[in-house]
Design a protein around this motif. Sequence first.
Motif, PDB file in Angstrom:
ATOM      1  N   MET A 178      24.848   3.820  25.852  1.00  0.00           N
ATOM      2  CA  MET A 178      25.418   4.785  26.802  1.00  0.00           C
ATOM      3  C   MET A 178      24.743   4.671  28.156  1.00  0.00           C
ATOM      4  SD  MET A 178      25.840   8.239  24.567  1.00  0.00           S
ATOM      5  CE  MET A 178      26.745   8.201  23.047  1.00  0.00           C
ATOM      6  N   ALA A 179      25.476   4.944  29.158  1.00  0.00           N
ATOM      7  CA  ALA A 179      24.921   4.840  30.505  1.00  0.00           C
ATOM      8  C   ALA A 179      23.923   5.949  30.762  1.00  0.00           C
ATOM      9  CB  ALA A 179      26.052   4.912  31.527  1.00  0.00           C
ATOM     10  N   ASP A 180      22.925   5.627  31.529  1.00  0.00           N
ATOM     11  CA  ASP A 180      21.943   6.616  31.945  1.00  0.00           C
ATOM     12  C   ASP A 180      22.616   7.588  32.901  1.00  0.00           C
ATOM     13  OD1 ASP A 180      19.899   8.064  33.059  1.00  0.00           O
ATOM     14  OD2 ASP A 180      18.604   6.353  33.466  1.00  0.00           O
ATOM     15  N   PRO A 181      22.553   8.907  32.651  1.00  0.00           N
ATOM     16  CA  PRO A 181      23.216   9.859  33.559  1.00  0.00           C
ATOM     17  C   PRO A 181      22.650   9.828  34.965  1.00  0.00           C
ATOM     18  CG  PRO A 181      21.790  10.996  32.002  1.00  0.00           C
ATOM     19  CD  PRO A 181      21.897   9.585  31.528  1.00  0.00           C
ATOM     20  N   ASP A 182      21.450   9.257  35.150  1.00  0.00           N
ATOM     21  CA  ASP A 182      20.872   9.155  36.484  1.00  0.00           C
ATOM     22  C   ASP A 182      21.145   7.805  37.138  1.00  0.00           C
ATOM     23  OD1 ASP A 182      19.778  11.697  36.430  1.00  0.00           O
ATOM     24  OD2 ASP A 182      18.039  11.009  35.312  1.00  0.00           O
ATOM     25  N   SER A 183      21.929   6.950  36.464  1.00  0.00           N
ATOM     26  CA  SER A 183      22.200   5.626  36.998  1.00  0.00           C
ATOM     27  C   SER A 183      22.976   5.702  38.290  1.00  0.00           C
ATOM     28  CB  SER A 183      23.008   4.811  35.978  1.00  0.00           C
ATOM     29  OG  SER A 183      23.449   3.596  36.541  1.00  0.00           O
ATOM     30  N   GLU A 184      22.677   4.756  39.203  1.00  0.00           N
ATOM     31  CA  GLU A 184      23.380   4.716  40.490  1.00  0.00           C
ATOM     32  C   GLU A 184      24.727   3.993  40.353  1.00  0.00           C
ATOM     33  OE1 GLU A 184      22.553   6.257  43.101  1.00  0.00           O
ATOM     34  OE2 GLU A 184      20.609   6.941  42.426  1.00  0.00           O
ATOM     35  N   MET A 211      28.608  14.233  33.455  1.00  0.00           N
ATOM     36  CA  MET A 211      28.363  13.125  32.528  1.00  0.00           C
ATOM     37  C   MET A 211      27.275  13.477  31.514  1.00  0.00           C
ATOM     38  SD  MET A 211      30.457  10.717  32.950  1.00  0.00           S
ATOM     39  CE  MET A 211      29.628   9.552  31.874  1.00  0.00           C
ATOM     40  N   PHE A 212      26.313  14.260  31.938  1.00  0.00           N
ATOM     41  CA  PHE A 212      25.249  14.681  31.029  1.00  0.00           C
ATOM     42  C   PHE A 212      25.830  15.473  29.863  1.00  0.00           C
ATOM     43  CE2 PHE A 212      21.751  17.779  30.026  1.00  0.00           C
ATOM     44  CZ  PHE A 212      20.874  16.850  29.476  1.00  0.00           C
ATOM     45  N   ALA A 213      26.770  16.380  30.164  1.00  0.00           N
ATOM     46  CA  ALA A 213      27.417  17.168  29.109  1.00  0.00           C
ATOM     47  C   ALA A 213      28.230  16.269  28.183  1.00  0.00           C
ATOM     48  CB  ALA A 213      28.314  18.239  29.729  1.00  0.00           C
ATOM     49  N   VAL A 214      28.951  15.293  28.757  1.00  0.00           N
ATOM     50  CA  VAL A 214      29.758  14.370  27.954  1.00  0.00           C
ATOM     51  C   VAL A 214      28.866  13.553  27.025  1.00  0.00           C
ATOM     52  CG1 VAL A 214      31.229  12.319  28.065  1.00  0.00           C
ATOM     53  CG2 VAL A 214      31.636  14.227  29.631  1.00  0.00           C
TER      54      VAL A 214
END
Length: 279
Positions: free
Chosen positions: A1-7, A40-43
């Motif tokens: 999963m992608a990091d929610p802090d990713s740019e 995205m964090f919630a997802v």
Amino acid sequence: MADPDSEERPWLYFPERTSLATSSLNTFLRDCRDIFNLFMFAVQLAARADETRIGASKALIKGLDPASPEFAEYQKAIDNPDAVQKRLGRFSSLNARNLVTGTADSFLWYLSNIIQDCIKKRPELLRSSETIKIDDLMQFRTKSDLVEYLIDRKVNDLSYGGLRKMEQYFQERLGVDLFLDSNTRDMLNLFIEVRNIYVHNRGFVSTIFLQRVDNTCGLEPKLGERLHIDFDWYARFQGAAVTSAISVDSTLAMKFGLKRKRLSNWGRRKQDQRPSGST
């Protein structure tokens, strides 16, 4: 999963971190990232909760009697692998409202703030036929305090006037086109009006909304029905807002000598930083 802090946001538009920006533009772009990252964090939390739930159910079901209540309970969980994500999906209208209103409010804040930045550089922009009461005038001890008050008053007036009044001020007083083209103008006008019905009418399409939107850009609002903005539409709104802000920022920075730095070099403003000792 992608990091929610990713740019990396291939489905949204953000400039490179090496791009130049004023402090106001940096704050707007950071708001856009934070608003989306929260969503995205919630997802991702929901997806991880489902993974954990299914993994635990598969481990606990082993060795159980198929006729036992526990077996049935674990099997039910296994047969419904995305239960938490479905539950999150029930709040799709609320999530859409948060994305739209948060981003639109931050875009309007940017427009107001960049106007303040320009007027502070050239206070003569305040010259007009407007008047100020003697009682109001007497409360200021210095010219700078008076200028600050007049700037706030002008910006508040523009903010309440909506996007069209903002566009007029940018053209007539700042000498800059707020929108790159008519398509962008239509998209952003629709964006702000969608924001307005979310804020003032719980997302239900009103007669005022239909009167104020000249071009729905392919959206199909129906009077009296609740408007739902899916992610594709949100991405279109966000892209138009960010693109316009970047264009305006570059032009005004050069014209008025506003300070710009690379986005990667802007730190958080003091009011956005955590208090000392917080966790």
